[in-house]
Design an enzyme around this catalytic site. Sequence first.
Site, PDB file in Angstrom:
ATOM      1  N   GLU A  49       0.842  -1.195   0.000  1.00 43.55           N
ATOM      2  CA  GLU A  49       0.000   0.000   0.000  1.00 43.55           C
ATOM      3  C   GLU A  49       0.879   1.248   0.000  1.00 43.55           C
ATOM      4  O   GLU A  49       1.918   1.295   0.658  1.00 43.55           O
ATOM      5  CB  GLU A  49      -0.893  -0.014   1.242  1.00 43.55           C
ATOM      6  CG  GLU A  49      -1.867   1.149   1.315  1.00 43.55           C
ATOM      7  CD  GLU A  49      -2.711   1.121   2.579  1.00 43.55           C
ATOM      8  OE1 GLU A  49      -3.933   1.274   2.471  1.00 43.55           O
ATOM      9  OE2 GLU A  49      -2.133   0.937   3.677  1.00 43.55           O
TER      10      GLU A  49
ATOM     11  N   LYS B 266      -8.921   3.182  -2.416  1.00 46.75           N
ATOM     12  CA  LYS B 266      -9.458   2.608  -1.179  1.00 46.75           C
ATOM     13  C   LYS B 266     -10.800   3.260  -0.861  1.00 46.75           C
ATOM     14  O   LYS B 266     -10.898   4.488  -0.787  1.00 46.75           O
ATOM     15  CB  LYS B 266      -8.448   2.840  -0.051  1.00 46.75           C
ATOM     16  CG  LYS B 266      -8.737   2.112   1.256  1.00 46.75           C
ATOM     17  CD  LYS B 266      -7.569   2.310   2.212  1.00 46.75           C
ATOM     18  CE  LYS B 266      -7.727   1.534   3.508  1.00 46.75           C
ATOM     19  NZ  LYS B 266      -6.539   1.673   4.375  1.00 46.75           N
TER      20      LYS B 266
ATOM     21  N   CYS C 216      -4.959  -2.857   2.545  1.00 43.84           N
ATOM     22  CA  CYS C 216      -4.948  -2.821   3.998  1.00 43.84           C
ATOM     23  C   CYS C 216      -6.275  -3.284   4.593  1.00 43.84           C
ATOM     24  O   CYS C 216      -6.728  -4.387   4.326  1.00 43.84           O
ATOM     25  CB  CYS C 216      -4.581  -1.396   4.425  1.00 43.84           C
ATOM     26  SG  CYS C 216      -4.113  -1.180   6.144  1.00 43.84           S
TER      27      CYS C 216
END
Length: 320
Positions: free
Chosen positions: A45, A127, A162
Amino acid sequence: MSKSLKVAAIQAEPVWNDLQGGVNKSIGLIQEAAKEGANVIGYPEVFIPGYPWSIWANSPTENAPWINEYFKNSMEKESPEMDQIRAAVREAGVFVVLGYSERYRGTLYIAQSFIDETGTIVLHRRKIKPTHVERAIYGDGQGESLTNVADTKFGRVAGLNCWEHTQTLLRYYEYXQDVDIHVSSWPSIFPQNVPEWPYHITPECCKAFSHVVSMEGACFVLLASQIMTEENHKKANVDGYDYTKKSGGGFSMIFSPFGEELVKPLAPNEEGILYADINLEEKYKAKQNLDIVGHYSRPDQLSLRVNKHAAKPVFFANDL
């Protein structure tokens, strides 16, 4: 499409707050993995320009000067820096899922770009909900980011960032997109000696979140994580904080569709690339027992509603 492939999961330290340095390092890792015969490469990430761990320790006011530099060193999707990476991917003939802090106008996003062997970005996502204090500096991904599986010459490749791996419905929608290989992008996660630190933000738990995807989705999972070395604490703006006392934070792994660990892990403070030779047919062997969007589901009783509409800040009356 070849069923036999070699996949690679990166475990490396970013070049902190250095856009061009991060681009150069990313290209070097692509070249290294390609020389070892890798076909699909997964990145951590926000590998460019590194995960901003200081947002967990400092107040927004204290952090502002560092975050200003972080913003400047984040990468635009349409940029000369991205063009350099795309050219390297094309030259290597590989497929890359690149994690980076995307700068778009005045906002940052936790992004993944899926780059095919021609150097084309075939899928781009953000995200959908930054985690906890990440929301102070990153925006939300919109409906288009729910599509997270790309159909490639190396199979159907997916990615999440994540704690997106904790989003049960997001995972379920990915499985409905028929994933073969999942890139699980993570920052460094440090072993904790701080009693107040939440246990679910530890390497053991975060690794488990990715592990679940391999079994639920009957897919290969490339868990790629950052590390942070002690000598770079000052560059990362976390010098002197208890939660980074145990340096490293790497926990990369490659899982099979049955949930097996296919490789020996690197040490938490060790840079390297994990490789595994895989056969995509293993997915169908696993799905004989467990296909949670197929024979092992009851959509008449439980189903998922998805809104892929991209919300926009401005609408025009004639579009309503």
